[in-house]
Design a protein around this motif. Sequence first.
Motif, short mmCIF file in Angstrom:
data_model
loop_
_atom_site.label_atom_id
_atom_site.label_comp_id
_atom_site.label_asym_id
_atom_site.label_seq_id
_atom_site.Cartn_x
_atom_site.Cartn_y
_atom_site.Cartn_z
N THR A 359 25.21 34.86 35.95
CA THR A 359 26.07 35.99 35.61
C THR A 359 26.03 36.93 36.80
N GLY A 364 31.48 46.98 37.93
CA GLY A 364 31.75 47.13 36.51
C GLY A 364 32.42 45.94 35.85
N ARG A 365 32.51 44.80 36.55
CA ARG A 365 33.07 43.59 35.96
C ARG A 365 32.00 42.51 35.92
N PHE A 366 32.12 41.62 34.93
CA PHE A 366 31.13 40.55 34.76
C PHE A 366 31.76 39.19 35.06
N PHE A 385 35.34 41.92 31.08
CA PHE A 385 34.66 43.21 30.85
C PHE A 385 33.16 43.02 30.65
N TYR A 386 32.81 42.03 29.83
CA TYR A 386 31.39 41.70 29.66
C TYR A 386 31.24 40.25 29.25
N GLU A 388 28.14 36.85 29.71
CA GLU A 388 26.89 36.44 30.35
C GLU A 388 26.34 35.18 29.69
#
Lengths: 448, 158
Positions: A359, A364-366, A385-386, A388
Amino acid sequence: MKKKILSYIFYLLVLGNSANALVEVDITRGNLEPLPIAISPLYIEPGSIEITQDGKIIKNIGEEISKVIETNFKRSGLFNPLNKDSFVQNPDIAHIKPRFEDWRLIKAQALVTGKVTVTKDKLRAEFRLWDVVAAKEMVALAFSTTPNNWRRVAHIISDKIYKRLTGEDGYFDTRIIYVSETGEKTQRFKKLAIMDQDGANLKYLTLGNELVLTPRFSPRNQLVTYLSYFRNLPRVYLLDIETGVQEVVGDFPGMTFAPRFSPDGEKIIMSFAQNGNSEIYTMNLKTRVVEKITDHTSIDTSPSYSPDGKYICFNSDRSGLQQIYVMRSDGSNTKRITFGKGLYGTPVWSPRGDLIAFTKVHKGRFYIGVMRPDGSGERLLTENFYQEAPSWSPNGRVLIFYRETKTNNKGKGFSTKLWSIDLTGYNERLIETETDGSDPSWSGLLSK
Amino acid sequence: MINTANLKRILIVVFASIALTACASSKKSGKMQGDVYTGTDTIEYLATGVADRVFFASNKSILTTAARDTLRKQAAWMRKKSKLTFAIEGHADERGTREYNLALGERRANAAKDYLMTYGIAGNRLSVISYGKERPVNSGSTPLAWSQNRRSVTVKAN
C-alpha cells in the motif's frame, strides 16, 4: 466445512497435446480480448437423484455446475463465456462428439462439456475441454464427492481448465477469510467471516462480541491467525476453521498484532508492542520457541515471508516515516527497498516470489502496487481515497484488498468493501459480501 | 541623517515579520495548530479542569506543549486519588494502514504514560491499550475530524 474432501480423483483420458494446441491464453499482459469459451451445461445421467440443499431442491445440477464455472471464468477477465441461448448442440451429444463447425459458428474457441451422475451419497462429474479451432480434445477428467459439495467440483473443474489454457495453476477452489463490519463508524462490530472465493458458503466464525482484525490463512492448511481484543487484551490468536478450536499465540505481556504464517505453516510471525516500541517476533507453533527478529527503537510491523522462507519484508518508520524493508529471516542484513515519494506499508510477498505487493500513501491518496523484492520496477495498480492490505491469490495473479469510502460532512456514507484486481492492473472488481468487509486473506488451493 | 540603505533593511525586516505572523496565523485555522487539534469539542473531564485526552500530529507521538500541560494536570489529580488506576487508550486517524496505526496508537499511549510517570505516577497504576484507527470519536473524513481522532485518552480502570 467438515472434511468434505473429494473422495477420489481419477483420470479418464488425457489426450491433450500442447504442441498442437491452438487455443492458448496469455495471462501475463492485460487481457483486452478474453477468450470466447462455450460452457455447455453438464448433462445429467438418467437415474440420477435430485440434490436438496438448504431445504431447496436443485432442479438442474448440470446447469448449476456450468453456471459456477461460467461465473469463475467471467470474473477472471481472461475468458468470455458465451451465451447459452446460442448453443445448438445438446449437452449429451456434445459431450460425446462436438460438431466443431457449429461451435465455430458462434465464435467459440474452446468448449466445455460434461456429465454428472448423482446417487444418494455420491456425485460424480466428468468434463471435457475441447479446442474448437483445432477440433480436438484437450483434457478430460472426472471427480467424485458428496452431493452437497457440488460447488467445489465446479471450482476444481474451473481450475483444471484454467491450468490447461493458461499453463498456470488456477485459484477457484479457494476461500477468502475477511472481517465483516456493521454498525456506526465510531463503534463498528467486527466478525470473522469466511466464504468461497465466489462468495458462496458464507459463514461467520466469531459472534462480534470483541473486536477482531487481520485474519490470515495458513498457506498450507485450514488454520487462520488473527488479532482479537478478547477481554480487551489485543493478542494474536490461532483458529482451526475445521474444528473451531482457538488459542492465544504465545504469552506476551502486551499487544501482539500483524500476524502471518511462515510459508511452511510452522511459524507465526507478528509484532509485539511494548513501551511504545513494536518489534517483529516469530513463534514456532510446535516447539513454542519464540524468537525476536528485529531490534530497533522504531515501529517494525506488517512482516511477510518470502515463499522460500529465507527473507522477510516488513514496514518500519526507522527513517522517520513508514517505508518497506527486506531482511534475512534471522533479522540480519536489513535493507530499505522503497525510495519513491510517499509512505509505503503492508508489504506482502507474492507466492511466486518475484514481487512484493504494498500500500502506498502519497498526497492524501492510497495506492495498491507491486515491486520487485529489491524495490525496483514499482507499478501502481489502483488509486483511491483509502485502500490497503493486499492479499495474493495462490497463483500470484490476482490481489484482493479493501477500500473505504469518504464520509460526508455529517459523518455518514462510510462503507468498506472488498475488491480484487489483476496483477496487470486490469479487471478491477467489487467482491460482493453480505455486510461491509475488510482485511481479506486468500487461502491456498484446497485441492492440489 | 538616516541612511536609505539602512531604512530599506529595516523595512524588509518589518515586512518579513508581518509575513511570518500572517503565516503562523493561517496555520492555526479554527481549532487546529498545524494539524494538531487544539479545540475542546470532544474532550471529557476526569475532574474539574482535568481534561481526559491529548492530541497528536499526523504519524507523530511527540507530546505538544498543550498535551504536556494537560498531562501534568492529570498527574496532579492522580496523585490525590492514589487508589485509582487508569488505562491510557492510544488512537490514530483513518489515514494510515491498520497495522501501523495499531503500533502508532501504542506509541502515543506510552508517550502519555511515560510523561505521567515522570510526574510521580507509578507505572503499575497505568495500563496501555492501542485501538489504532478502530475507535474514532469523529466519523468525518476531514482534517478536523482526523485531528480529533489522533489522541490518547486517560480513562479510569477501577
